[in-house]
Design an enzyme around this catalytic site. Structure first.
Site, PDB file in Angstrom:
ATOM      1  N   GLY A  32      29.531 -31.232  40.706  1.00  0.00           N
ATOM      2  CA  GLY A  32      28.845 -32.156  41.622  1.00  0.00           C
ATOM      3  C   GLY A  32      29.145 -33.608  41.296  1.00  0.00           C
ATOM      4  CB  ALA A  33      32.097 -35.123  39.619  1.00  0.00           C
TER       5      ALA A  33
ATOM      6  CB  VAL B 223      30.373 -23.140  42.886  1.00  0.00           C
ATOM      7  CG1 VAL B 223      30.020 -24.524  42.434  1.00  0.00           C
ATOM      8  CG2 VAL B 223      29.804 -22.851  44.231  1.00  0.00           C
TER       9      VAL B 223
ATOM     10  CG  HIS C 157       8.605 -34.676  38.135  1.00  0.00           C
ATOM     11  ND1 HIS C 157       9.667 -34.320  37.351  1.00  0.00           N
ATOM     12  CD2 HIS C 157       9.129 -34.940  39.358  1.00  0.00           C
ATOM     13  CE1 HIS C 157      10.784 -34.366  38.054  1.00  0.00           C
ATOM     14  NE2 HIS C 157      10.482 -34.740  39.280  1.00  0.00           N
TER      15      HIS C 157
ATOM     16  CE  LYS D 233       9.906 -41.254  35.683  1.00  0.00           C
ATOM     17  NZ  LYS D 233      10.391 -42.313  36.531  1.00  0.00           N
TER      18      LYS D 233
ATOM     19  CG  ASP E  73      10.294 -32.759  34.543  1.00  0.00           C
ATOM     20  OD1 ASP E  73      10.139 -33.989  34.679  1.00  0.00           O
ATOM     21  OD2 ASP E  73       9.555 -31.933  35.087  1.00  0.00           O
ATOM     22  CG  HIS E  74      13.595 -37.805  36.674  1.00  0.00           C
ATOM     23  ND1 HIS E  74      13.276 -37.027  37.746  1.00  0.00           N
ATOM     24  CD2 HIS E  74      13.081 -39.029  36.941  1.00  0.00           C
ATOM     25  CE1 HIS E  74      12.590 -37.730  38.614  1.00  0.00           C
ATOM     26  NE2 HIS E  74      12.461 -38.963  38.162  1.00  0.00           N
TER      27      HIS E  74
ATOM     28  CG  LEU F 198      21.505 -36.556  39.746  1.00  0.00           C
ATOM     29  CD1 LEU F 198      20.166 -37.262  39.878  1.00  0.00           C
ATOM     30  CD2 LEU F 198      21.288 -35.153  39.213  1.00  0.00           C
TER      31      LEU F 198
ATOM     32  NE  ARG G  42      27.952 -41.477  45.353  1.00  0.00           N
ATOM     33  CZ  ARG G  42      27.127 -42.266  46.021  1.00  0.00           C
ATOM     34  NH1 ARG G  42      27.136 -43.556  45.820  1.00  0.00           N
ATOM     35  NH2 ARG G  42      26.292 -41.775  46.910  1.00  0.00           N
TER      36      ARG G  42
ATOM     37  CE  LYS H  61       8.836 -37.648  48.569  1.00  0.00           C
ATOM     38  NZ  LYS H  61       9.543 -38.255  47.464  1.00  0.00           N
TER      39      LYS H  61
END
Ligand code: NDP
Ligand SMILES: O=C1O[C@H](COP(=O)(O)O)[C@@H](O)[C@H](O)[C@H]1O
Length: 509
Positions: free
Chosen positions: A10-11, A88, A242, A184, A179-180, A15, A17, A342
């Site tokens: 997925g380069a 893939v 999250h 943090k 899990d970003h 995400l 970039r 949201k």
């Protein structure tokens, strides 16, 4: 760090970039990448190595937290990047990839390692893991690791099935589930604050804490992701992963210098102690909402049902609030309130801890309006505020909020992906989601998913630009609680003239 080939599926994607290349660039600037580190980017499109490098350069110029000035260091960074075409599902593409990886490893020498990063849709995870194994790419001379992005499953069953498939190619120790939120910096500090600070350590329990409030509010709407978002909603997109991770990180009590295994064990214990909800009780403990038209930062915005790509009459949740209880000796009877949505009033992720009022019985009317709070600002700003109730010397008999604040500037703070990629490269899984946590999270969420499917929980609307439906306030009011810091006045204390005691750096705290 030893020589490593970073194989990026997925380069050419969003995400990669926006997050992955800028993170790698900052790690490079901080001398945290080995000189034998190299990247092989993958995708179906034909892209020459030079064009790929130009794409990476654009990405770091557009998205790096540091300004990109020094062309020599950019050139040196880009030298490590190559590109290979790979679909893939095409087994022969993996064979070509293996040759390319082996060539690269020969140049690097030693016992090189392979990190496979899946920045592609989740529908490809199983196929890629299977083909890595089948093609021999999984037989690295050094270590091999698999980094995967969310979502990990769509419900409990699909998550279990996915995990079963992945475990046929990689062991649990080799799988790094991103899990970003765990990347943090303030989230990574939570356990340290509690362990290393005797004041916080002593207060971290149900004797002193009245309730905990975890909020992740976003101002953005569904944007261009209608196809994805309308199938997941806030519950799957944010809450199951999250928000429950934030709860675990706040509630764990760790001995000093805990190993990654201890961290994961303690997180699992928290999830096991979380009181489960019966499907019939969901309506009393969970509020689901969907935004209607409103105004955000002075600009009118449309409602969810008018967003492009959203089907008429969608009952998808764009807001969730819930009350959770942890049944263990430290947290028994302390409600944990979680909300995320949201198109809310502000972009802010924070945890507010409200302390109990020790002298409540002797308080005069109105005095309790000033709570003692500890606030962890997680993003977009990083900081810590202790709000203390103090006497107001100018108004005899009255009280005011005194604030002790610490904030950092965003340029100094590593971005979540920097922390996480660095840890994965160094084999530190502390801030990645272990399968046990993921499975227990889905188990906790599953009755809510069932109740939503059966429509036994009302879908409340809220105007864009608000803090969610009024029912979310009522959820807290039932226990005499109140969401703190929803308004500028509350954030600044009840009185406008507060006492700020700003600290120059965290070490003073
Ligand atoms: N974007 C974000 O902010 C976030 C994304 N994620 C997750 O990260 C992953 C990637 O998301 P994102 O970058 O946004 O997705 P994009 O749609 O932007 O990119 C998808 C990438 O996958 C590649 N791809 C698609 N089909 C194939 C195929 N059959 N064979 C090989 N490569 C393929 C595409 O390249 P090509 O077209 O050249 O084949 C492209 O590089 C997803 O799992 C997403 O849920 C998670 C958190 C945030
Ligand atoms: O994973 C996701 O997170 C973002 C919010 O992340 P943040 O770091 O900006 O708080 C959310 O917008 C997105 O829908 C979700 O998939």
């Amino acid at each position: 760090m030893e020589a490593t080939t970073f194989v990026l599926f997925g380069a050419t994607g969003d995400l990669a970039r926006r997050k992955i290349y800028p993170a790698l660039y900052n790690l490079f600037l901080d001398h945290k990448l080995n000189h034998s580190f190299s990247v092989i980017g993958l995708g179906r499109r034909e892209v020459a190595d030079e064009a790929f490098q130009a794409m990476v350069e654009r990405s770091i110029r557009d998205f790096s937290r540091r300004e990109v000035k020094d062309s020599a260091s950019v050139r040196s960074f880009l030298k490590s990047f190559r590109y290979n075409v790979l679909d893939v599902g095409h087994t022969e593409d993996y064979k070509k990839l293996l040759q390319r990886v082996e060539q690269q490893e020969k140049r690097a020498g030693g016992s090189p390692n392979r990190m496979f990063y899946l920045s592609v849709g989740p529908e490809f995870f199983e196929t890629i893991a299977f083909n890595i194994k089948q093609s021999g790419l999984g037989n690295a001379k050094g270590w091999k690791r698999l980094v995967i992005e969310k979502p990990f499953g769509h419900d409990l069953l699909s998550a279990q099935e996915l995990n079963q498939k992945l475990s046929e190619a990689f062991t649990e120790e080799e799988i790094y589930r991103i899990d970003h939120y765990l990347g943090k910096p303030m989230v990574q500090e939570l356990d340290v604050f509690q362990q290393s600070n005797p004041v916080l350590h002593a207060l971290w329990n149900n004797r002193y804490i009245s309730n905990v409030q975890i909020t992740a509010a976003e101002t953005v709407g569904v944007e261009e992701r209608a196809g994805y978002y309308d199938h997941v909603g806030a519950l799957r997109d944010m809450f199951q992963n999250h928000m429950l991770q934030l709860l675990m990180m706040l509630a764990i009590r760790l001995p000093k210098d805990s190993s990654p295994d201890e961290v994961r064990f303690k997180k699992k214990e928290v999830m096991e102690a979380l009181e489960s909800l019966d499907e019939g009780d969901v309506q009393f403990n969970v509020v689901r909402g969907q935004y209607t038209a409103g105004t955000i930062q002075g600009k009118p915005v449309q409602g969810y049902l008018s967003e492009p790509g959203i089907p008429a009459g969608s009952t998808n949740d764009t807001f969730i609030a819930a009350r959770l209880q942890i049944d263990d000796p430290f947290w028994k009877d302390v409600p944990f309130y979680i909300r995320t949505g949201k198109r809310m009033k502000e972009k802010s992720t924070r945890i507010v801890i409200e302390f109990k009022e020790p002298l409540k019985q002797s308080s005069s009317a109105g005095e309790n309006d000033i709570p003692n709070l500890l606030v962890f600002e997680i993003s977009p700003n990083e900081g810590l505020t202790l709000q203390l109730k103090a006497r107001d010397p100018q108004h005899k008999g009255k009280f005011k909020a005194m604030h002790i604040d610490f904030h950092t500037s965003s340029i100094e703070v590593p971005e979540a992906y920097e922390n996480l990629i660095h840890d994965a490269l160094h084999g530190d899984p502390s801030f990645f989601a272990h399968w046990n946590e993921v499975e227990l999270s889905w188990k906790w969420v599953q009755p809510i998913l069932n109740a939503f499917d059966k429509n036994t929980v009302p879908l409340h609307t809220y105007a864009a630009g608000s803090f969610g439906p009024a029912e979310s306030d009522q959820l807290l009011a039932k226990k005499g609680h109140h969401w703190w810091l929803d308004t500028a006045e509350a954030a600044n204390g009840v009185e406008e003239e507060e006492n700020d005691v700003s600290l120059p750096d965290a070490s003073n705290f």
